[in-house]
Design a protein around this motif. Structure first.
Motif, PDB file in Angstrom:
ATOM      1  N   ASN A   3       0.834  -1.205   0.000  1.00 60.45           N
ATOM      2  CA  ASN A   3       0.000   0.000   0.000  1.00 60.45           C
ATOM      3  C   ASN A   3       0.862   1.245   0.000  1.00 60.45           C
ATOM      4  O   ASN A   3       1.949   1.275   0.570  1.00 60.45           O
ATOM      5  N   LYS A   4       0.363   2.274  -0.626  1.00 60.19           N
ATOM      6  CA  LYS A   4       1.047   3.572  -0.716  1.00 60.19           C
ATOM      7  C   LYS A   4       0.164   4.633  -0.057  1.00 60.19           C
ATOM      8  O   LYS A   4      -1.009   4.393   0.232  1.00 60.19           O
ATOM      9  N   LEU A   5       0.730   5.813   0.164  1.00 61.00           N
ATOM     10  CA  LEU A   5      -0.051   6.896   0.742  1.00 61.00           C
ATOM     11  C   LEU A   5      -1.218   7.288  -0.164  1.00 61.00           C
ATOM     12  O   LEU A   5      -2.265   7.720   0.315  1.00 61.00           O
ATOM     13  N   THR A   6      -1.058   7.091  -1.460  1.00 57.64           N
ATOM     14  CA  THR A   6      -2.186   7.373  -2.366  1.00 57.64           C
ATOM     15  C   THR A   6      -3.339   6.408  -2.101  1.00 57.64           C
ATOM     16  O   THR A   6      -4.506   6.793  -2.213  1.00 57.64           O
ATOM     17  N   ASP A   7      -3.021   5.162  -1.732  1.00 55.43           N
ATOM     18  CA  ASP A   7      -4.070   4.204  -1.383  1.00 55.43           C
ATOM     19  C   ASP A   7      -4.804   4.665  -0.124  1.00 55.43           C
ATOM     20  O   ASP A   7      -6.033   4.578  -0.037  1.00 55.43           O
ATOM     21  N   LEU A   8      -4.047   5.136   0.856  1.00 52.00           N
ATOM     22  CA  LEU A   8      -4.660   5.662   2.073  1.00 52.00           C
ATOM     23  C   LEU A   8      -5.587   6.820   1.738  1.00 52.00           C
ATOM     24  O   LEU A   8      -6.711   6.898   2.246  1.00 52.00           O
ATOM     25  N   ASN A   9      -5.130   7.716   0.900  1.00 47.75           N
ATOM     26  CA  ASN A   9      -5.946   8.851   0.492  1.00 47.75           C
ATOM     27  C   ASN A   9      -7.257   8.378  -0.146  1.00 47.75           C
ATOM     28  O   ASN A   9      -8.332   8.893   0.162  1.00 47.75           O
ATOM     29  N   ASN A  10      -7.165   7.368  -0.995  1.00 44.23           N
ATOM     30  CA  ASN A  10      -8.370   6.820  -1.631  1.00 44.23           C
ATOM     31  C   ASN A  10      -9.320   6.226  -0.594  1.00 44.23           C
ATOM     32  O   ASN A  10     -10.540   6.425  -0.671  1.00 44.23           O
ATOM     33  N   HIS A  11      -8.777   5.494   0.382  1.00 44.53           N
ATOM     34  CA  HIS A  11      -9.614   4.899   1.434  1.00 44.53           C
ATOM     35  C   HIS A  11     -10.307   5.980   2.257  1.00 44.53           C
ATOM     36  O   HIS A  11     -11.476   5.838   2.635  1.00 44.53           O
ATOM     37  N   LEU A  12      -9.589   7.054   2.535  1.00 45.58           N
ATOM     38  CA  LEU A  12     -10.188   8.142   3.311  1.00 45.58           C
ATOM     39  C   LEU A  12     -11.334   8.791   2.549  1.00 45.58           C
ATOM     40  O   LEU A  12     -12.374   9.116   3.129  1.00 45.58           O
ATOM     41  N   PHE A  13     -11.171   8.954   1.256  1.00 44.23           N
ATOM     42  CA  PHE A  13     -12.258   9.530   0.466  1.00 44.23           C
ATOM     43  C   PHE A  13     -13.442   8.577   0.359  1.00 44.23           C
ATOM     44  O   PHE A  13     -14.594   9.013   0.365  1.00 44.23           O
ATOM     45  N   GLN A  15     -14.320   6.529   2.721  1.00 50.25           N
ATOM     46  CA  GLN A  15     -14.994   6.653   4.010  1.00 50.25           C
ATOM     47  C   GLN A  15     -15.814   7.940   4.079  1.00 50.25           C
ATOM     48  O   GLN A  15     -16.933   7.951   4.582  1.00 50.25           O
ATOM     49  N   LEU A  16     -15.261   9.011   3.544  1.00 49.04           N
ATOM     50  CA  LEU A  16     -15.996  10.271   3.513  1.00 49.04           C
ATOM     51  C   LEU A  16     -17.281  10.130   2.700  1.00 49.04           C
ATOM     52  O   LEU A  16     -18.344  10.606   3.104  1.00 49.04           O
ATOM     53  N   GLU A  17     -17.197   9.445   1.574  1.00 48.23           N
ATOM     54  CA  GLU A  17     -18.377   9.214   0.750  1.00 48.23           C
ATOM     55  C   GLU A  17     -19.424   8.391   1.505  1.00 48.23           C
ATOM     56  O   GLU A  17     -20.626   8.663   1.406  1.00 48.23           O
ATOM     57  N   ARG A  18     -18.963   7.419   2.285  1.00 49.34           N
ATOM     58  CA  ARG A  18     -19.893   6.606   3.076  1.00 49.34           C
ATOM     59  C   ARG A  18     -20.606   7.472   4.109  1.00 49.34           C
ATOM     60  O   ARG A  18     -21.801   7.305   4.359  1.00 49.34           O
ATOM     61  N   LEU A  19     -19.863   8.387   4.725  1.00 50.35           N
ATOM     62  CA  LEU A  19     -20.470   9.262   5.726  1.00 50.35           C
ATOM     63  C   LEU A  19     -21.482  10.224   5.098  1.00 50.35           C
ATOM     64  O   LEU A  19     -22.424  10.662   5.757  1.00 50.35           O
ATOM     65  N   MET A  20     -21.289  10.530   3.836  1.00 53.27           N
ATOM     66  CA  MET A  20     -22.194  11.437   3.137  1.00 53.27           C
ATOM     67  C   MET A  20     -23.377  10.697   2.502  1.00 53.27           C
ATOM     68  O   MET A  20     -24.318  11.326   2.032  1.00 53.27           O
ATOM     69  N   ASP A  21     -23.338   9.370   2.509  1.00 55.77           N
ATOM     70  CA  ASP A  21     -24.397   8.559   1.914  1.00 55.77           C
ATOM     71  C   ASP A  21     -25.548   8.412   2.910  1.00 55.77           C
ATOM     72  O   ASP A  21     -25.419   7.765   3.947  1.00 55.77           O
ATOM     73  N   ASP A  30     -24.381   5.129  14.123  1.00 53.32           N
ATOM     74  CA  ASP A  30     -23.376   5.010  15.191  1.00 53.32           C
ATOM     75  C   ASP A  30     -22.217   4.126  14.770  1.00 53.32           C
ATOM     76  O   ASP A  30     -21.053   4.454  15.016  1.00 53.32           O
ATOM     77  N   LEU A  31     -22.530   3.009  14.136  1.00 52.56           N
ATOM     78  CA  LEU A  31     -21.485   2.098  13.677  1.00 52.56           C
ATOM     79  C   LEU A  31     -20.622   2.767  12.610  1.00 52.56           C
ATOM     80  O   LEU A  31     -19.391   2.653  12.631  1.00 52.56           O
ATOM     81  N   GLU A  32     -21.244   3.483  11.700  1.00 49.91           N
ATOM     82  CA  GLU A  32     -20.486   4.129  10.627  1.00 49.91           C
ATOM     83  C   GLU A  32     -19.585   5.232  11.176  1.00 49.91           C
ATOM     84  O   GLU A  32     -18.448   5.394  10.739  1.00 49.91           O
ATOM     85  N   ILE A  33     -20.054   5.966  12.148  1.00 49.42           N
ATOM     86  CA  ILE A  33     -19.236   7.019  12.752  1.00 49.42           C
ATOM     87  C   ILE A  33     -18.071   6.401  13.515  1.00 49.42           C
ATOM     88  O   ILE A  33     -16.931   6.881  13.425  1.00 49.42           O
ATOM     89  N   LYS A  34     -18.303   5.328  14.250  1.00 51.74           N
ATOM     90  CA  LYS A  34     -17.215   4.635  14.947  1.00 51.74           C
ATOM     91  C   LYS A  34     -16.186   4.108  13.945  1.00 51.74           C
ATOM     92  O   LYS A  34     -14.978   4.162  14.184  1.00 51.74           O
ATOM     93  N   ARG A  35     -16.682   3.583  12.846  1.00 55.00           N
ATOM     94  CA  ARG A  35     -15.788   3.086  11.799  1.00 55.00           C
ATOM     95  C   ARG A  35     -14.937   4.223  11.247  1.00 55.00           C
ATOM     96  O   ARG A  35     -13.733   4.092  11.075  1.00 55.00           O
ATOM     97  N   ALA A  38     -12.222   5.138  13.678  1.00 55.55           N
ATOM     98  CA  ALA A  38     -11.144   4.158  13.670  1.00 55.55           C
ATOM     99  C   ALA A  38     -10.257   4.329  12.440  1.00 55.55           C
ATOM    100  O   ALA A  38      -9.023   4.288  12.538  1.00 55.55           O
ATOM    101  N   VAL A  39     -10.871   4.534  11.287  1.00 50.47           N
ATOM    102  CA  VAL A  39     -10.111   4.752  10.057  1.00 50.47           C
ATOM    103  C   VAL A  39      -9.234   5.996  10.201  1.00 50.47           C
ATOM    104  O   VAL A  39      -8.061   5.995   9.822  1.00 50.47           O
ATOM    105  N   THR A  40      -9.789   7.043  10.787  1.00 52.61           N
ATOM    106  CA  THR A  40      -9.049   8.285  10.971  1.00 52.61           C
ATOM    107  C   THR A  40      -7.845   8.082  11.884  1.00 52.61           C
ATOM    108  O   THR A  40      -6.752   8.596  11.607  1.00 52.61           O
ATOM    109  N   LYS A  41      -8.008   7.333  12.951  1.00 54.93           N
ATOM    110  CA  LYS A  41      -6.892   7.076  13.873  1.00 54.93           C
ATOM    111  C   LYS A  41      -5.773   6.293  13.183  1.00 54.93           C
ATOM    112  O   LYS A  41      -4.599   6.607  13.350  1.00 54.93           O
TER     113      LYS A  41
END
Length: 81
Positions: A3-13, A15-21, A30-35, A38-41
């Protein structure tokens, strides 16, 4: 691990899309926010590690050119630099 930092960036986006869905957030917000927390940490740890690696690389380059200075709090013994 490949994995590369670009992969991390993609995963973060993703997750952001999931939070906006609205559908996902309606199912179990609650589960999605906890997830997301965790991803952010984990992402923060990966970014800090990458930053440390970059700093070490820069320091090694400075060491080669004779421009490196060891911070006083990291010096061992008197007169060591």
């Amino acid at each position: 691990m490949k994995n590369k930092l670009t992969d991390l960036n993609n995963h973060l986006f993703v997750q952001l899309e999931r939070l906006m869905d609205d559908d996902i957030m309606k199912e179990n917000p609650d589960l999605e926010i906890k997830r997301a927390e965790a991803v952010t940490k984990v992402a923060d740890s990966i970014i800090k590690n990458a930053n440390l690696s970059l700093q070490a690389y820069k320091y090694a380059d400075e060491w080669k050119t004779g421009n490196a200075k060891v911070p006083e709090m990291l010096r061992i013994g008197a007169g060591n630099e």
